[in-house]
Design an enzyme around this catalytic site. Structure first.
Site, PDB file in Angstrom:
ATOM      1  CE  LYS A   1     118.725  21.573 -38.446  1.00  0.00           C
ATOM      2  NZ  LYS A   1     118.843  21.631 -36.987  1.00  0.00           N
TER       3      LYS A   1
ATOM      4  N   GLY B   1     128.127  21.958 -42.160  1.00  0.00           N
ATOM      5  CA  GLY B   1     128.094  20.754 -41.321  1.00  0.00           C
ATOM      6  C   GLY B   1     126.866  19.915 -41.614  1.00  0.00           C
TER       7      GLY B   1
ATOM      8  CB  ALA C   1     119.318  19.119 -41.278  1.00  0.00           C
TER       9      ALA C   1
ATOM     10  N   GLY D   1     123.921  17.241 -39.794  1.00  0.00           N
ATOM     11  CA  GLY D   1     123.340  16.708 -38.564  1.00  0.00           C
ATOM     12  C   GLY D   1     122.627  15.410 -38.877  1.00  0.00           C
ATOM     13  N   GLY D   2     121.795  14.962 -37.965  1.00  0.00           N
ATOM     14  CA  GLY D   2     121.085  13.705 -38.130  1.00  0.00           C
ATOM     15  C   GLY D   2     120.237  13.672 -39.393  1.00  0.00           C
TER      16      GLY D   2
ATOM     17  CG  ASP E   1     121.602  16.992 -27.877  1.00  0.00           C
ATOM     18  OD1 ASP E   1     122.421  16.347 -27.168  1.00  0.00           O
ATOM     19  OD2 ASP E   1     121.531  16.865 -29.110  1.00  0.00           O
TER      20      ASP E   1
END
Ligand code: ADP
Length: 326
Positions: free
Chosen positions: A77, A55, A60, A57-58, A171
């Site tokens: 990550k 996946g 990474a 992320g913002g 979050d």
């Protein structure tokens, strides 16, 4: 771009071997970490095979990784240092690691360790085999109440552990609730988390925008605390039962307006029990001090009524279809 120093783990460094894919793009296939024993100065290397991307992320990308020495699998990550040129971004990553590395609990994605080379920072994490609850809800549309009981009980367990350690996640959302091979929840992505110096401290700022943002964070005036996680849990429970988030609107501004005005309804075509609605309504109260504590959530009749049975486990098939209860 000059590689900014992160100085998060001065004893580790790494190099990566690269190969070209079929389009001629250079790709890292193997990551080598070099560890130096600070007392003896002796170095040792650890190799990881980088597998498929799990996946993004913002700032990474997360990949499947296998340790060449032990054959153990991890999620890695990878944060390019080019994304950490601004000191704010660097501080954010440092804060995330500082908080995550101190948390150890069965409901939190396990932090293994950190290393870096000239181009990237690497965070080795426990691998969660069944993606996040975001993908789950996309496939399933919505979950049955016994499943919601099962997952919410685990979410309470993990959140209690964080709050006991003065950590607010800030979050909590479906995309940050990972599911492991036993269908258990692991809370991940502590990128917006904060650790209070004492439990009565109030936070005034937050570096980033939480997805299931509580009204007191939008308002900003009086600060915020642990109750923002209870709000997000209310949003999560609603979304699991109804199939879409309560304050969803055409754009962010309209969503914020709906959150401030606290406008949401339970659609008629979805059957949600009165007990579930009551618990959601209590968690989604605008005034943070009116929301239940984690103990009060756990003691709510949604969990404790005589006829309630929290499943001990869920079948693997429930990632794609409604479980059949015997
Ligand atoms: P960011 O902090 O940049 O938002 P995340 O931590 O949310 O990054 O990770 C991005 C994506 O990578 C997630 O949405 C998920 O799909 C995948 N991912 C992250 N951690 C794991 C993990 N431990 N196991 C499996 N997949 C993961």
């Amino acid at each position: 771009v000059a590689a900014p120093r992160t100085a998060l783990a001065p004893t580790a460094s790494s190099s990566s071997s690269r190969s070209k894919d079929k389009h001629g793009n250079v790709e890292i296939v193997e990551i080598t970490e070099t560890r130096r024993d600070p007392s003896t100065g002796a170095t040792s290397s650890h190799k990881y095979h980088k597998g498929r991307m799990l996946g993004k992320g913002g700032f990474a990308k997360v990949y499947h990784a296998t340790s060449v020495d032990s054959n153990k699998t991890y999620a890695i990550k990878i944060v390019p240092k080019a994304n950490l040129v601004k000191s704010r971004a660097r501080q954010k990553l440092q804060a995330e690691i500082k908080i995550h590395r101190c948390l150890k609990h069965r409901r939190i994605v396990e932090y293994k360790h950190f290393f870096e080379d000239r181009t990237n920072c690497y965070i080795l994490l426990e691998l969660c085999h069944n993606q996040s609850m975001n993908e789950l809800i996309k496939r399933r549309k919505r979950l049955t109440e016994p499943e919601v009981l099962f997952y919410m009980a685990q979410l309470i367990d993990g959140t209690r552990y964080m709050h006991t350690n003065n950590v607010i996640h800030r979050d909590l959302k479906l995309g940050n609730l990972f599911i492991d091979r036993h269908m258990s929840i692991k809370i991940g992505d502590l990128g917006l988390a904060t650790k209070l110096t004492h439990s009565s401290e109030r936070k005034r700022t937050i570096c980033g925008t939480p997805n299931y943002i509580a009204p007191e964070i939008i308002d900003g005036k009086g600060g915020h605390s642990f109750q923002v996680d209870i709000w997000s849990m209310g949003v999560i429970m609603y979304t699991l039962l109804v199939g879409k988030p309560p304050y969803e609107a055409k754009d962010v501004k309209s969503t914020y307006k709906r959150i401030i005005a606290n406008v949401y309804t339970f659609p008629d075509h979805v059957s949600v029990s009165e007990r579930a609605k009551d618990l959601i309504r209590s968690m989604l109260q605008s005034k943070p001090e009116m929301r239940p504590t984690l103990d009060q959530v756990q003691n709510h009749e949604f969990f404790t009524a005589n006829d309630v049975k929290i499943p001990l486990s869920l079948p693997q098939s429930s990632t794609v279809e409604q479980p059949r209860w015997r």
